[in-house]
Design a protein around this motif. Structure first.
Motif, short mmCIF file in Angstrom:
data_model
loop_
_atom_site.label_atom_id
_atom_site.label_comp_id
_atom_site.label_asym_id
_atom_site.label_seq_id
_atom_site.Cartn_x
_atom_site.Cartn_y
_atom_site.Cartn_z
N HIS A 1 7.07 -10.35 -4.06
CA HIS A 1 5.86 -9.56 -4.27
C HIS A 1 5.39 -8.88 -3.00
O HIS A 1 4.86 -7.79 -3.05
N PHE A 2 5.55 -9.58 -1.88
CA PHE A 2 4.92 -9.07 -0.67
C PHE A 2 5.86 -9.09 0.52
O PHE A 2 6.71 -9.97 0.63
N CYS B 1 -3.89 -6.69 1.36
CA CYS B 1 -2.69 -6.09 0.76
C CYS B 1 -2.79 -4.58 0.86
O CYS B 1 -3.86 -4.02 0.59
N GLU C 1 -1.08 -0.96 -0.39
CA GLU C 1 -0.15 -0.21 -1.23
C GLU C 1 -0.41 1.27 -1.04
O GLU C 1 -1.53 1.67 -0.72
N TRP C 2 0.60 2.03 -1.31
CA TRP C 2 0.43 3.47 -1.20
C TRP C 2 -0.57 3.94 -2.26
O TRP C 2 -0.56 3.48 -3.39
N GLY C 3 -1.42 4.89 -1.87
CA GLY C 3 -2.45 5.35 -2.79
C GLY C 3 -1.95 6.32 -3.83
O GLY C 3 -2.63 6.59 -4.81
N VAL D 1 -7.35 5.78 -9.59
CA VAL D 1 -6.48 5.66 -8.43
C VAL D 1 -5.65 4.40 -8.49
O VAL D 1 -4.49 4.37 -8.11
N TYR D 2 -6.25 3.33 -9.00
CA TYR D 2 -5.54 2.06 -8.98
C TYR D 2 -5.72 1.35 -10.31
O TYR D 2 -6.83 1.22 -10.81
N LEU E 1 -9.92 2.54 -0.27
CA LEU E 1 -8.86 3.50 -0.02
C LEU E 1 -8.90 3.80 1.48
O LEU E 1 -9.91 4.28 1.99
N TYR F 1 -3.33 8.30 2.17
CA TYR F 1 -4.25 7.38 1.52
C TYR F 1 -3.50 6.12 1.08
O TYR F 1 -2.49 6.20 0.41
N TYR F 2 -4.01 4.99 1.49
CA TYR F 2 -3.43 3.70 1.10
C TYR F 2 -4.51 2.81 0.52
O TYR F 2 -5.66 2.83 0.99
N ILE F 3 -4.12 2.07 -0.49
CA ILE F 3 -5.08 1.16 -1.11
C ILE F 3 -5.00 -0.18 -0.39
O ILE F 3 -3.91 -0.74 -0.21
N VAL F 4 -6.13 -0.68 0.03
CA VAL F 4 -6.17 -1.96 0.72
C VAL F 4 -7.02 -2.92 -0.12
O VAL F 4 -8.12 -2.58 -0.53
N HIS F 5 -6.46 -4.10 -0.37
CA HIS F 5 -7.19 -5.13 -1.10
C HIS F 5 -7.63 -6.22 -0.14
O HIS F 5 -6.92 -6.55 0.80
N VAL G 1 -3.25 -9.56 -3.94
CA VAL G 1 -3.21 -8.91 -5.25
C VAL G 1 -1.78 -8.49 -5.49
O VAL G 1 -1.17 -7.81 -4.66
N LYS G 2 -1.24 -8.92 -6.60
CA LYS G 2 0.18 -8.65 -6.81
C LYS G 2 0.43 -7.15 -6.95
O LYS G 2 -0.45 -6.41 -7.41
N PRO G 3 1.61 -6.71 -6.53
CA PRO G 3 1.84 -5.27 -6.47
C PRO G 3 2.01 -4.65 -7.86
O PRO G 3 2.34 -5.33 -8.82
N ARG G 4 1.78 -3.35 -7.87
CA ARG G 4 1.99 -2.62 -9.13
C ARG G 4 3.47 -2.38 -9.33
O ARG G 4 4.22 -2.25 -8.39
N ASN H 1 5.40 0.24 -10.15
CA ASN H 1 5.42 1.68 -10.35
C ASN H 1 6.72 2.11 -11.01
O ASN H 1 7.77 1.72 -10.60
#
Lengths: 363, 255
Positions: free
Chosen positions: A294-295, A357, A359-361, B100-101, B230, B242-246, B250-253, B255
Motif C-alpha cells: 500500500h505504501f 500520506c 498521493e498525486w492530486g 478531487v479525491y 491539497l 498538486y498533491y493530496i496529503v492525508h 489512508v490506503k491508496p486509491r 487508479n
C-alpha cells in the motif's frame, strides 16, 4: 489472522548476527515469525552453482535491523554474535572433550553412511549397465521386463507381476523365501538384487543385511568415510538466551526511521525493505504473498528538514505504482500547541508517531 | 515585512498600472485589500501571501475552481482556546469542478449502490444503466500553498493539519473572486479588470469565521477519514503541482 499449523518455536529464539547482518537459518522459525509476528524478512541464500538466479533464494533469511530489534524488544528473540560464538565454541574449547569426540564420531558416521550410499549407487548403475549390455544389446528401447530370454524366467515373471505387491507388503516373508532359494535359483536371486542390495556377483549377500548396511555403514572393510561439512553448527553449539532483563546496549542498532517501522508494524502491516521503490520500507497490508503493498514509507525526525521535491517525487512514484507515499516520524514536543495533533494521530503503538500520506492530486 | 507597510500606505491599489499582467494585478489588489484590514497580530510574510494568491489564481483560472477563499486566520473550532489566531501561512479553500479525491472504499460503495439502483430500475430509468463511475458530489478542499524551494518538516505539516477543520467552513475566510458563491464563475475573462477597479469593498468579508463547518450534504466518508489537504507546490517557472496529503494512514486509491 489465524496462524496456520506451524510448529511453535520455543521463545526466545536466537537471531544470529554475522557481519552486521541478522540471520535466521531455521525454516521453522522463519515460518513462525512470518505467521505470528508479521515479519517476512528477505531470503538471501543463493545457489552456489547459479548465484545470479536470485528469484530462487533460500535460507538463510536476513532480517532488517529494525525487525531484529522489534523481536528483541518483544522479548521473543535474542541476538547471538555468531562469529564470537564459533570462536568460543570451536577454538576456545567451549565444547567439552566428550562433546567434541561425540560430534566427531557422529560426523564420521554420517560420512560413512554417505560413502556407503554413493558406493551402492555406482554399484547399481554398473550392474544395470552390464545387464543391459549382455541381455539386450540392440533392444535399448524396450523395458527389461520384456526381454527375459528364458521361458522359465518369463513364467516366473508372470507370477511375480501378480504377487509383487504382496511381496512389498511382507518383505520378511519374501526374504526368507529367497534365502532358501538363493543357491537353487539364480534368476530369482537377480530379481532380489534389483529390489534390494548391491550384491556382488560371486558372494550373494543377504538382502536384509545389505539393506540395513545402506542405512548405517557397510560392515567390514567398508569404504572410506566421506568428509562431511555440517550445514549447521547448532547441534554442537548451543545458543543460550541471555538473562531475561535486556539492557539497551544488547539491542540491535537501528536507523532513525525505527519509530515509523514500529508504528506501521503495530498497525499490522508487513514491512519489507524499500530499495526497489527508492524508499525505506514498503508496507503491505497483509502477507506480501497475498497483497500488493500500500505504501512507500520514509521515516524521518520530527524536525528534520526535507525538500518538497522529495515529496513530489515520492508522491508521483507512489501514485505511478498504485501506492501511497507515506512519511512519518515520532512526534516531539517543543514549540507550543502540539497536543492536539499528538493525541489525534499518535495512538496505537510505536510511541507517538504521526504519519502523512501523499498521493498525486490528478490535476 | 516592511514591504507590507508600503502597500498599506498606497491610497489605491497599484493594479491600475496597465503594464501589469492579470496575475500581478490580482495579487496587488488583494494585497491592498488585505493591508487595509485592521492589523491583528503578526501577518504572514508578504511572499507567502503572494504565493497563496498566485496559487489561488491558478486554481481559479487554470483548473476552474470556484468560491476561492483565503484564510488568514484559523477557524474558531480548531484554534487553541476556541478563538481565531493568525495563521503563519494563509490557507486557501475552494470548490473544485469535480471531486478531487474519492476514498477507495467510498468508490466501492458508490459503485455498489449504482449497481443496486440499476438492478431495481430495470436498466431503463433516468441516469441508470450508465457504465463507469457514478457522479460524486463536489467537496470543498483545503489548499496549502508552498514553494518548491522551501524546506518542510513533519512538525510543520502537523501544525498545519492541527489548525484545519475536516472540511473547510462554508463562507469562512475571505472570498477572492467575485462570483456567485458555490456556482461557476461566469465572467472568467473580465474578472481581473472588474476587480481592479477597487470597488470591491463588500467582497472581502472581514475574516468571518464560521465555527460550524458542516455543509448541507455532509459526506460521512470525509468526516470519518483523516483530514486531507491539497498541497500546491509552485516552482520558479510558475508550474504548480498538486498533491493530496492525508493526516494519517489512508490506503491508496486504485487508479
Amino acid at each position: 489472522m489465524a496462524i496456520p499449523d506451524t510448529a511453535a518455536v520455543p521463545e526466545p529464539f536466537p537471531i544470529f548476527k554475522l557481519a552486521h547482518r541478522f540471520l535466521l537459518y531455521d525454516t521453522t522459525t522463519i515460518t513462525y515469525i512470518r505467521a505470528k509476528y508479521n515479519i517476512a524478512g528477505v531470503l538471501i541464500g543463493g545457489l552456489p552453482q547459479a548465484p545470479q538466479q536470485n528469484v530462487f533464494l533460500g535460507v538463510p533469511l536476513e532480517l532488517m535491523p529494525e525487525e531484529a530489534r522489534l523481536l528483541c524488544e518483544k522479548g521473543v528473540a535474542y541476538v547471538v554474535d555468531d562469529a564470537k560464538a564459533h570462536k568460543q565454541g570451536f577454538m576456545g574449547r567451549g565444547l567439552g572433550d566428550e562433546e567434541r569426540r561425540a560430534f566427531q564420531a557422529s560426523l564420521r558416521k554420517q560420512g560413512l553412511a554417505a560413502a556407503g550410499q554413493a558406493e551402492k549407487k555406482t554399484e547399481d548403475r554398473k550392474k544395470a549397465a552390464l545387464k543391459k549390455k549382455v541381455e539386450s544389446d540392440d533392444w535399448n528401447d524396450i523395458p527389461e521386463d520384456m526381454l527375459r530370454p528364458t521361458s522359465r524366467a518369463s513364467n516366473k515373471r508372470k507370477g511375480k507381476g501378480a504377487k509383487s505387491k504382496e511381496e512389498e507388503e511382507t518383505p520378511v516373508e519374501t526374504n526368507g523365501e529367497s534365502d532358501g532359494k538363493v543357491t537353487a535359483d539364480r534368476s530369482q536371486q537377480d530379481d532380489e538384487d534389483l529390489l534390494f542390495a548391491p550384491a556382488t556377483n560371486g558372494v550373494p549377500l543377504n538382502p536384509t543385511l545389505s539393506r540395513a548396511a545402506s542405512n548405517t555403514s557397510i560392515a567390514g572393510g567398508g569404504p572410506e568415510p566421506f568428509a562431511v561439512t555440517p550445514t549447521t553448527s547448532y547441534p554442537p553449539l548451543a545458543a543460550t538466551p541471555p538473562p531475561s532483563t535486556f539492557s539497551s546496549t544488547e539491542l540491535p542498532d537501528v536507523p532513525p526511521s525505527y519509530p515509523l517501522y514500529k508504528h506501521m508494524h503495530a498497525k499490522d502491516y508487513f514491512l519489507a525493505p524499500g530499495l526497489r521503490f527508492g524508499c525505506q520500507y514498503m508496507a503491505y497490508p497483509g502477507d506480501p504473498l497475498r497483497f500488493h503493498s500500500h505504501f512507500l514509507c520514509n521515516g524521518m525526525d520530527w524536525d528534520q528538514e526535507f525538500d518538497l521535491l522529495d515529496l513530489v517525487g515520492g508522491g508521483r512514484l507512489g501514485t505511478g505504482v498504485k501506492k501511497g507515499f507515506l512519511i512519518g516520524g515520532e512526534v516531539k514536543g517543543g514549540s507550543g500547541d502540539q497536543d492536539v495533533g499528538a493525541t489525534s494521530a499518535g495512538e496505537g503503538g510505536g510511541g507517538n508517531v504521526r504519519t502523512f500520506c501523499i498521493e498525486w492530486g490528478g490535476m | 515585512m516592511s514591504t507590507n507597510t508600503t502597500a498599506a500606505k498606497a491610497p489605491h491599489p497599484p493594479a491600475a498600472d496597465p503594464t501589469f499582467s492579470a496575475l500581478q494585478a490580482f495579487i496587488a489588489e488583494q494585497e491592498h485589500l488585505h493591508s487595509r484590514e485592521t492589523g491583528k497580530g503578526p501577518r504572514p510574510p508578504i511572499e507567502i501571501t503572494r504565493l497563496a494568491l498566485q496559487i489561488a489564481h491558478n486554481l481559479r483560472f487554470q483548473h476552474n475552481w470556484t468560491d476561492m477563499r483565503v484564510h488568514y486566520r484559523t477557524s474558531a473550532n480548531t484554534g487553541a482556546g476556541g478563538q481565531t489566531v493568525p495563521r503563519r501561512r494563509p490557507m486557501i479553500s475552494g470548490l473544485p469542478p469535480q471531486r478531487v479525491y474519492v476514498h477507495p472504499d467510498e468508490q466501492i460503495d458508490a459503485l455498489e449502490q449504482q449497481r443496486r439502483e440499476r438492478g431495481a430500475g430495470g436498466g431503463v430509468g433516468v441516469g441508470v444503466g450508465v457504465p463507469g463511475m457514478p457522479e460524486m458530489g463536489r467537496e470543498r478542499e483545503w489548499v496549502l500553498p508552498t514553494h518548491l524551494r522551501e524546506n518542510w518538516t513533519l512538525r510543520r505539516f502537523g501544525e498545519v493539519f492541527d489548525t484545519l477543520s475536516a472540511v473547510p467552513p462554508e463562507g469562512g475566510g475571505g472570498a477572492l473572486f467575485r462570483e456567485e458563491v458555490g456556482g461557476r464563475g461566469q465572467r472568467v475573462d473580465g474578472e481581473e479588470e472588474e476587480g481592479a477597479d477597487g470597488d470591491r469593498d463588500g467582497q472581502k468579508e472581514d475574516e468571518e469565521v464560521d465555527g460550524d463547518s458542516s455543509a448541507v450534504g455532509e459526506n460521512p466518508w470525509r468526516t470519518s477519514q483523516p483530514k486531507r489537504l491539497l498541497l500546491a507546490t509552485l516552482d520558479d517557472d510558475s508550474t504548480i503541482v498538486y498533491y493530496i496529503v492525508h493526516d494519517g494512514i489512508v490506503k491508496p486509491r486504485q487508479n
